[in-house]
Design a protein around this motif. Structure first.
Motif, short mmCIF file in Angstrom:
data_model
loop_
_atom_site.label_atom_id
_atom_site.label_comp_id
_atom_site.label_asym_id
_atom_site.label_seq_id
_atom_site.Cartn_x
_atom_site.Cartn_y
_atom_site.Cartn_z
N UNK A 19 15.58 -12.31 -10.66
CA UNK A 19 14.14 -12.01 -10.60
C UNK A 19 13.52 -12.73 -9.41
N UNK A 20 12.27 -12.41 -9.19
CA UNK A 20 11.58 -12.98 -8.02
C UNK A 20 10.61 -14.08 -8.45
N UNK A 66 8.29 -15.96 -1.43
CA UNK A 66 9.06 -15.38 -2.54
C UNK A 66 10.52 -15.78 -2.40
N UNK A 67 11.16 -16.04 -3.52
CA UNK A 67 12.62 -16.15 -3.47
C UNK A 67 13.19 -15.65 -4.79
N UNK A 68 14.45 -15.33 -4.74
CA UNK A 68 15.03 -14.79 -5.98
C UNK A 68 15.66 -15.94 -6.76
N UNK A 69 15.50 -15.87 -8.07
CA UNK A 69 16.12 -16.89 -8.94
C UNK A 69 16.80 -16.16 -10.08
N UNK A 86 4.28 -17.17 -10.03
CA UNK A 86 4.64 -16.17 -11.03
C UNK A 86 6.10 -15.77 -10.86
N UNK A 87 6.65 -15.22 -11.93
CA UNK A 87 8.01 -14.69 -11.88
C UNK A 87 7.92 -13.25 -12.31
N UNK A 88 8.49 -12.37 -11.51
CA UNK A 88 8.46 -10.96 -11.91
C UNK A 88 9.79 -10.30 -11.62
N UNK A 89 9.99 -9.21 -12.30
CA UNK A 89 11.23 -8.46 -12.11
C UNK A 89 11.02 -7.50 -10.95
N UNK A 90 11.80 -7.63 -9.90
CA UNK A 90 11.55 -6.76 -8.75
C UNK A 90 11.92 -5.31 -9.04
N UNK A 91 12.66 -5.03 -10.08
CA UNK A 91 13.06 -3.65 -10.36
C UNK A 91 12.05 -2.91 -11.20
N UNK A 121 16.91 -10.86 -1.66
CA UNK A 121 17.23 -11.58 -2.89
C UNK A 121 18.64 -12.14 -2.88
N UNK A 122 19.41 -11.72 -1.88
CA UNK A 122 20.83 -12.04 -1.90
C UNK A 122 21.09 -13.53 -1.99
#
Lengths: 476, 206
Positions: free
Chosen positions: A218-219, A207-210, A133-138, A182-183
């Motif tokens: 996003x994550x 998890x990783x940020x893309x 899944x892809x989600x917005x961490x904010x 996420x950096x």
């Protein structure tokens, strides 16, 4: 999912698109008429053709192309464009139609190719064995989830779902200027296997940020089901433990047998000498010298047995306990943490009722942990046949008069039959199939070494309670 | 008759000596050996006796010694002494011909009882052996013709028939019979028959 949404939104707007395109064609025709045939605007017809072909389809595109060609034909005619031969006007219209058709066909091809590549990607993601899944961490919006993810975790609606993900992944809200895990989008920030509470499955969550299509950070989360390997690991561990237990049992048997043999020799010899002396005395045929020698021999053999026991004592003494002031509650809490999974496996709930402001005791932490662990294990095993709802274990600490801390472990199991109560603390006495009969005996030795006592009482409502006391630091 | 000897084989010196003291208090002669090899080299069978044998010993175990004794045809009554956990082995030893076994630590009365039994058995064995050797020698002193006559007498034939079968006169048969009775020191025919049957039985056993 994205594709489906696009198609749905397109279906509702296709009629409007066609209408808008036709209006645009009319507008271009009027403008073309106004500017005259020498300043031709016919290239603008490509715009409505593009709109309809892209957003509605090939048929509509061809229709608009024909309408545009007709519009151009009459504009050209009305503008008074003269040709050297009337056929050239038709030829010119045909060329226009041809260009529009080629443009439309290319558009259709392009669109199909784009759609296919998108579909390939989605098909792979949907059929993947891992949940993605892809989600917005904010704000916690779920941007994409494959079928497996939806099946395993539900749709995670809104930010509540992301709160859960955050908890699951132990991700804290980003501090300003700190991009946290996420950096660097090239590294996976792995989180140790998290439990999925719904289905009793174990998942390895990564998890990783893309960067998302719209440029947001996003994550991307993948969860791989590792329940099978977990289970295999657990079975492995159990087998290893059982093996170790058996080895221990064999070792203890070996030691006991060796000791019995070692002590038997001098003991038998001592008895022989004594009997020899008695016989001589009884027969009346004896002399003092011989008798003294015999008795000396008997006592020497006795001393030999004593020396063996002394050696065993020294061997045991090598592991002198290390007594320091410790908090009983922290020892209990630490041991409980170790036993949680064991308790959960047997559906046993453990409740800890620590006394507040408990003074410290002088004790060997590891030894006391052993005692508590043993009592907890016994309690859990005692409740194996109890109804699940009844399986709770209560651990309490309190101060017993001024000098003693009192720790009790109360179960609701089968209790201790009266005829076994006397043997409970005897070494090598056991009612368990693969027990050594040393647990409670060792526990009692440990507690007594600390100056306390260990005892058991039956509960009024079934089960039994094991108690032990430890001397307070101030009293020792 | 020479006094019997109790042979003790045990690797534990203290135990060995204590056993010597105990048995000597019962007026028994005792010989001790630290291991099986020592026993095999030092043992002489000229005096009656019995053997007290520890089951568990380093090098050659009690059971191995038992085998060795059987191989060497040394017939001495065996009593095994076992320590903790040796009962199964001792039972095996008894099945293979040992007289009995006793567990350490033991009651002295029980041990002495066993030793007395063993010594009695040895005395009996020795007597039987002696008698057999003696009887064998006496039978060997018969002439070929006397043996022929003896076989027929034991089979229960009358003198006349024996004479016919051997082609000699009845008078000669009677003479042979008298000589046989003298040589085998038998007073009646029944005694004679008994001696021969006994010898045949023991010969078959051997």
């Amino acid at each position: 999912m994205i594709l489906n949404g696009t198609i749905r939104s397109l279906a509702t707007t296709s009629a409007a698109t066609i209408a808008a395109s036709l209006a645009l064609v009319l507008l271009i025709a009027v403008a073309d008429l106004v500017t005259g045939y020498e300043f031709t605007l016919s290239i603008l017809y490509l715009l409505p053709i593009f709109l309809t072909t892209w957003r509605v389809g090939r048929g509509a595109g061809i229709g608009v192309s024909i309408v545009a060609t007709i519009a151009w034909f009459f504009t050209d005619l009305l503008a008074g464009h003269e040709y050297s031969h009337p056929f050239y006007r038709y030829w010119e219209a045909l060329i226009k139609l041809g260009i529009f058709a080629i443009f439309g066909a290319m558009l259709v091809r392009l669109k199909l190719a784009l759609e296919r590549s998108d579909q390939r990607l989605v098909t792979v993601l949907e059929r993947l064995d891992a949940a993605v899944c892809v989600f917005d961490p904010d704000d916690g919006g779920l941007l994409f989830a494959n079928e497996r993810f939806r099946r395993a975790f539900g749709d995670l609606p809104g930010s509540a779902g992301v709160e859960r993900l955050r908890r699951l992944l132990k991700i804290d809200r980003k501090a300003p200027g700190d991009d946290g895990p996420w950096a660097d989008s090239s590294t996976w920030s792995e989180v140790d296997a998290c439990e999925d509470h719904h289905a009793g499955h174990w998942n390895l969550i990564q998890v990783r940020s893309i960067r998302w299509v719209d440029g947001r950070c996003v994550a991307l989360l993948t969860a791989t089901d590792i329940t099978e390997s977990k289970r295999a690991e657990q079975i492995n561990r159990q087998q290893r433990e059982r093996l170790e237990g058996t080895a221990k049992l064999v070792a203890v048997g070996e030691i006991a047998s060796m000791l019995a043999h070692q002590i038997n020799q001098p003991l038998s010899a001592s008895i022989n000498y004594s009997r020899s002396g008695i016989r001589r005395l009884k027969s009346g045929n004896w002399d003092t010298g011989t008798l003294i020698e015999i008795m000396e021999q008997a006592s020497q053999e006795g001393a030999r047995a004593g020396a063996i026991i002394q050696r065993v004592r020294e061997f045991v003494k090598m592991r002198e306990p290390n007594r320091v002031p410790v908090e009983v509650n922290s020892i209990v809490a630490g041991t409980l943490a170790l036993m949680r999974s064991e308790a959960a496996k047997h559906n046993v709930a453990i409740a800890f009722e620590p006394a507040a402001g408990l003074p410290r005791v002088n004790a060997d932490r590891v030894m006391i942990e052993q005692v508590i662990m043993n009592l907890l294990k016994n309690g859990i095993e005692a409740m194996q046949d109890s109804p699940t709802a009844q399986r709770d274990l209560r651990v309490r600490t309190d101060v017993n008069d001024a000098n003693w801390v009192h720790i009790s472990v109360c179960d609701r199991g089968h209790g201790i039959p009266a005829d076994l109560a006397d043997n409970l603390f005897q070494p090598f006495f056991t009612t368990k199939r693969d027990g050594m009969g040393l647990g409670l005996n060792i526990c009692r030795s440990i507690v007594e070494f600390h100056g306390g006592t260990l005892w058991a009482t039956p509960n009024a409502d079934g089960g039994s309670t094991f108690h032990f006391t430890l001397l307070l630091e101030s009293a020792s | 008759m020479t006094t019997p000897v109790v042979h003790v084989v045990d690797d534990d010196e203290g135990f060995r000596n204590s056993l010597r003291s105990l048995l000597e208090s019962c007026d028994l002669a005792v010989q001790t050996y630290a291991d099986a090899e020592e026993f095999l080299t030092r043992y002489v069978s000229d005096r009656p006796g019995c053997l007290l044998l520890d089951v568990r010993m380093p090098k050659m175990s009690g059971l191995q010694l038992q085998d060795e004794l059987q191989k060497r045809q040394i017939r001495v009554p065996l009593v095994f002494i076992t320590a903790h956990g040796g009962v199964a082995m001792a039972v095996a030893a008894v099945r293979r011909g040992a007289l009995d076994f006793i567990e350490k630590p033991f009651d002295d009365e029980a041990l002495i009882g066993l030793i007395r039994d063993a010594l009695d058995k040895d005395a009996q064995d020795r007597q039987t052996t002696e008698r057999q050797i003696d009887l064998g020698a006496r039978l060997a002193s018969l002439s070929a013709r006397e043996r022929d006559v003896l076989d027929r007498v034991v089979d229960g034939r009358l003198n006349k028939i024996i004479a016919d079968e051997l082609g000699i006169s009845v008078k000669t048969v009677e003479f042979h019979r008298k000589r046989i009775m003298e040589k085998l020191r038998a007073r009646t025919v029944a005694e004679l028959v008994n001696l021969v049957v006994q010898h045949r039985v023991s010969a078959r056993k051997a």
